[in-house]
Write a protein that holds these residues in place. Sequence first.
Motif, PDB file in Angstrom:
ATOM      1  N   SER A 309       0.816  -1.202   0.000  1.00  0.00           N
ATOM      2  CA  SER A 309       0.000   0.000   0.000  1.00  0.00           C
ATOM      3  C   SER A 309       0.856   1.261   0.000  1.00  0.00           C
ATOM      4  O   SER A 309       1.809   1.381   0.768  1.00  0.00           O
ATOM      5  N   SER A 311       0.908   4.290   1.389  1.00  0.00           N
ATOM      6  CA  SER A 311       0.231   4.956   2.492  1.00  0.00           C
ATOM      7  C   SER A 311       1.228   5.814   3.261  1.00  0.00           C
ATOM      8  O   SER A 311       2.391   5.954   2.876  1.00  0.00           O
ATOM      9  N   THR A 394       3.828  -2.382   3.478  1.00  0.00           N
ATOM     10  CA  THR A 394       4.020  -0.954   3.280  1.00  0.00           C
ATOM     11  C   THR A 394       5.491  -0.671   3.013  1.00  0.00           C
ATOM     12  O   THR A 394       6.357  -1.510   3.221  1.00  0.00           O
ATOM     13  N   TYR A 451      -6.071   8.478   4.274  1.00  0.00           N
ATOM     14  CA  TYR A 451      -5.870   7.091   4.720  1.00  0.00           C
ATOM     15  C   TYR A 451      -6.877   6.775   5.823  1.00  0.00           C
ATOM     16  O   TYR A 451      -6.991   7.557   6.755  1.00  0.00           O
TER      17      TYR A 451
END
Length: 461
Positions: A309, A311, A394, A451
């Motif tokens: 992700s 993020s 991540t 997010y």
Amino acid sequence: MDNYLREFWFVILLFIITGCSKTIVEKTETIVSADFELGSIGEVVKINDTDWELYLANDNGNPDLPDNWRNWWYVKMENISTNDTLSVTLKNRGWPFYYLPVYSYNQHEWLRFTEEEVSQNELNELIITKQFESQIVWIARFYPYTLTDLQIYLNELFDNKYCDIQISGYSQKGKPVYVLKMTDFDTPVSDKKRVFIHARTHPAETPPSFVIEGMVNFLLGGSFEANSLLAEFEFYIFPMQNVDGVKAGNYRTTPQSENLEVLWLRETNDPLSLTANVPIEVELVQQYAKTLMTDGGPPVSMAFNLHASNSEPDIRPFFFPHFGTQNQGYSANEAALWNKQTAFISHVAAQFGPDKIEPTQEEGGGSFVSKMYPESWWWANFQNQVMAITMEMTYGRAGYAPGWIEPDDLRQLGASVVLAIRNYYHNAEKHVLPKQEKAVRITDLKYPHLYPLNNEEESKN
């Protein structure tokens, strides 16, 4: 005298030649390219000899794709000066989050830039400032992992008696789509549980490749724990689904701009089968899974879909569980899947470290049921019989602040997931969850409105 004149003119000519050579070297232009496996960049603008602007590219140069799919970049810079500080500004980014890219002088050993070398301006453009030690450097958004890297890794496993390397079929461009069957082949199949894993649906989401290496390294490491797991389980791992996208240097799609994640298109009257027009990369994974559910052996009871992700830097690896509890209004079957998924997440957190995994949300929602994700196919056909779930790695600090996540951290996560699988099954009937402190949710994010992700294809709620 003639000899002296000849020697004199020879020295003059030699001086002219060497002087010209030096001038040519000094004036050699810096070249920025991405014409290699997984390489990607859009427009390249030279401001001066030391300042460059690099524009990120859409997959396949397709302007119709969403802006937030424009994230991956990987370039080679040649003929740079080792005496000067180079400045590279990354423009046209699809995501606003700060991160530290990586660089290499040989495409094998990769280093992170430091936070002193990477800044971000008010336009959310990253600016890399560094004096490099070589005239050739490769720079990337994150640690690259190519089809060639996978093939080199698989070659090291070729003779292992616990690993059967198969080719499930070939991509749209004729590249092999590998699948690993890992088990103790001397143990009867009837006594085993089957776990199904696939990764790299989105080609530039490279963290899952390191997670898979961690899984495989652990299982083939020869320890008592590993051998016991191989006697108890069959692991089926598709390490790289979108091989053409990897070769092309795309972030999210195939060279035909297809997002394979949402193309498990089920037949209306036969949801076990997919429609005839699905991409071959989807068909290969789904058909293999379908065979495992219908070949008379033990059915798959866990299915993992591995992603990464884009993020906030401090967001840790996380999962997308579905539905919720019966008290929240979900059916018994829906709540059963929720309970299985949240129990498994707890085992991963207990094994890897609660502060290295994001806390589970209070409710997962059920909109995925009507979508065409892999988990949607599993649910449509097998309900809570299969604990199918997406796990997102991540790229940033990911619980390692002030450090940033490294490939070996991801490999350790892979080993922890394997052990969590064992612990989950060993405690499933007893409904025993690991005793642990729940991870603290990070609240001081710079971009909280972005997010969790608002994109439906990302949220899987």
